[in-house]
Write an enzyme that holds these catalytic residues in place. Structure first.
Site, PDB file in Angstrom:
ATOM      1  N   ALA A  16      41.847  41.153  44.293  1.00  0.00           N
ATOM      2  CA  ALA A  16      42.935  40.754  45.186  1.00  0.00           C
ATOM      3  C   ALA A  16      42.506  40.848  46.643  1.00  0.00           C
ATOM      4  O   ALA A  16      43.343  40.994  47.530  1.00  0.00           O
ATOM      5  CB  ALA A  16      44.170  41.616  44.931  1.00  0.00           C
ATOM      6  N   THR A  21      31.053  37.721  55.873  1.00  0.00           N
ATOM      7  CA  THR A  21      31.115  38.200  54.498  1.00  0.00           C
ATOM      8  C   THR A  21      31.704  39.604  54.457  1.00  0.00           C
ATOM      9  O   THR A  21      32.173  40.133  55.474  1.00  0.00           O
ATOM     10  CB  THR A  21      29.712  38.130  53.840  1.00  0.00           C
ATOM     11  N   ASN A  45      44.049  43.875  39.210  1.00  0.00           N
ATOM     12  CA  ASN A  45      43.459  44.641  40.300  1.00  0.00           C
ATOM     13  C   ASN A  45      43.703  46.133  40.080  1.00  0.00           C
ATOM     14  O   ASN A  45      44.727  46.530  39.522  1.00  0.00           O
ATOM     15  CB  ASN A  45      44.049  44.214  41.646  1.00  0.00           C
ATOM     16  N   ARG A  46      42.751  46.939  40.533  1.00  0.00           N
ATOM     17  CA  ARG A  46      42.855  48.384  40.319  1.00  0.00           C
ATOM     18  C   ARG A  46      43.981  49.020  41.122  1.00  0.00           C
ATOM     19  O   ARG A  46      44.522  50.041  40.735  1.00  0.00           O
ATOM     20  CB  ARG A  46      41.521  49.054  40.677  1.00  0.00           C
ATOM     21  N   ASP A  92      35.197  29.002  51.583  1.00  0.00           N
ATOM     22  CA  ASP A  92      35.130  29.525  50.216  1.00  0.00           C
ATOM     23  C   ASP A  92      35.993  28.705  49.268  1.00  0.00           C
ATOM     24  O   ASP A  92      35.679  28.567  48.084  1.00  0.00           O
ATOM     25  CB  ASP A  92      35.590  30.987  50.172  1.00  0.00           C
ATOM     26  N   TYR A 132      26.434  37.596  42.451  1.00  0.00           N
ATOM     27  CA  TYR A 132      25.149  37.067  41.988  1.00  0.00           C
ATOM     28  C   TYR A 132      24.090  38.154  42.043  1.00  0.00           C
ATOM     29  O   TYR A 132      24.066  38.979  42.941  1.00  0.00           O
ATOM     30  CB  TYR A 132      24.711  35.844  42.797  1.00  0.00           C
ATOM     31  N   LYS A 153      35.979  39.605  56.116  1.00  0.00           N
ATOM     32  CA  LYS A 153      36.668  38.315  55.971  1.00  0.00           C
ATOM     33  C   LYS A 153      38.129  38.355  56.410  1.00  0.00           C
ATOM     34  O   LYS A 153      38.640  37.355  56.939  1.00  0.00           O
ATOM     35  CB  LYS A 153      36.565  37.812  54.533  1.00  0.00           C
TER      36      LYS A 153
END
Length: 286
Positions: A131, A62, A154-155, A105, A228, A66
């Site tokens: 992204a 995670t 995206n920033r 995923d 979550y 990744k």
């Protein structure tokens, strides 16, 4: 002999994967153990090598590893084709003494979108926030559903452009383009969109701002927040308050975890047991 599985991340204490997988392994009556490994990025390579040598059977991967994990796997035989194409790995499977990287995923997102959100993206307009590694799996899954347009927000413009270039190279049709992370611009897009996916980490922390203006959410828009929290994320609450269908990241976590178990054990995982374990773990979150 006891089999060992786990999850690599940093931080990883918030992860619900241990609760879900522990319940599954017990239900399957296996002599196996699942544990979290909190690994800072600078220690990723030696920890992976150590766990490989220790005979660990499988690992989930995670944030923030990744994409970085790819550097520490055999580029020829150590990465499954889909994970290599996506450029992100979330599952390691032991094969002939070495780890092979996979990405579950994609299947997790696809199944959650269909079974829990009931969303069909074909010929529709989609807004994707983010992204990074999670967004790459989402983008790859969306391509197979053939939406009319994917807008990537995206920033960091350079990262968004790189991500869109990769998506365009993988796409056989439809328009894929970037949009500045600016509320009014995103709000205008949402007016004509049927799906909003938040693949950023906004919402992970209690004081995080909403990634979009809630007033831009409408009843025809399905909202999928990969984050979550207990009882659910602020974005999901805001979307439901506006009459939209919305889910958080729990269904995707469930289905990607189930796919990981299939790869590790070559057996059908106990989905109902895993879902109940996740629901209990979410209720126990502070």
């Amino acid at each position: 002999m006891t089999r060992l599985f786990g999850i690599l991340g940093h931080p990883v204490s918030h992860s619900l994967s241990p609760a879900m997988h522990t319940a599954a392994l017990r239900a399957m009556r296996l002599d196996a153990f699942y544990t979290p490994f909190d690994v800072p990025p600078r220690f990723l390579e030696p920890v992976v090598r150590a766990l490989e040598l220790a005979g660990v059977d499988g690992l989930n991967v995670t944030v923030p590893h990744k994409q970085h994990i790819l550097r520490h796997l055999d580029p020829q035989r150590g990465v499954a084709s889909e994970a290599k194409a996506i450029g992100a790995v979330n599952t390691l499977v032991r094969k002939e003494g070495r780890f092979v990287g996979h990405n579950t995923d994609v299947e997790g997102f696809r199944r959650a979108l269909k079974e829990d959100l009931g969303c069909n993206c074909r010929d529709q307009q989609v807004v994707l926030l983010g992204a990074g590694g999670a967004a790459r799996a989402v983008g790859w899954a969306l391509l197979s559903m053939r939406p009319r347009t994917i807008f990537v927000v995206n920033r960091t413009p350079a990262r968004a452009a790189q991500f869109v270039h990769w998506l365009q190279a993988s796409s056989s049709g439809g328009m894929i383009t970037t949009v500045p992370f600016e509320r009014r611009a995103v709000s205008r897009l949402l007016e004509h969109s049927t799906l909003l996916v938040n693949a950023t980490t906004l919402g992970l922390r209690p004081k995080d701002p909403l990634p979009v203006d809630p007033q831009a959410i409408h009843k025809r828009l399905a909202v999928f927040d990969l984050v979550y929290r207990r009882p659910t994320t602020a974005l999901v609450r805001a979307a439901r308050a506006r009459g939209a269908l919305a889910i958080d990241g729990i269904p995707m976590l469930l289905y990607q975890g189930a796919e990981s178990l299939r790869l590790w054990l070559r057996r059908e995982p106990p989905i109902r047991v895993m879902r109940h374990a996740l629901e209990r773990a979410v209720r126990a979150m502070s």
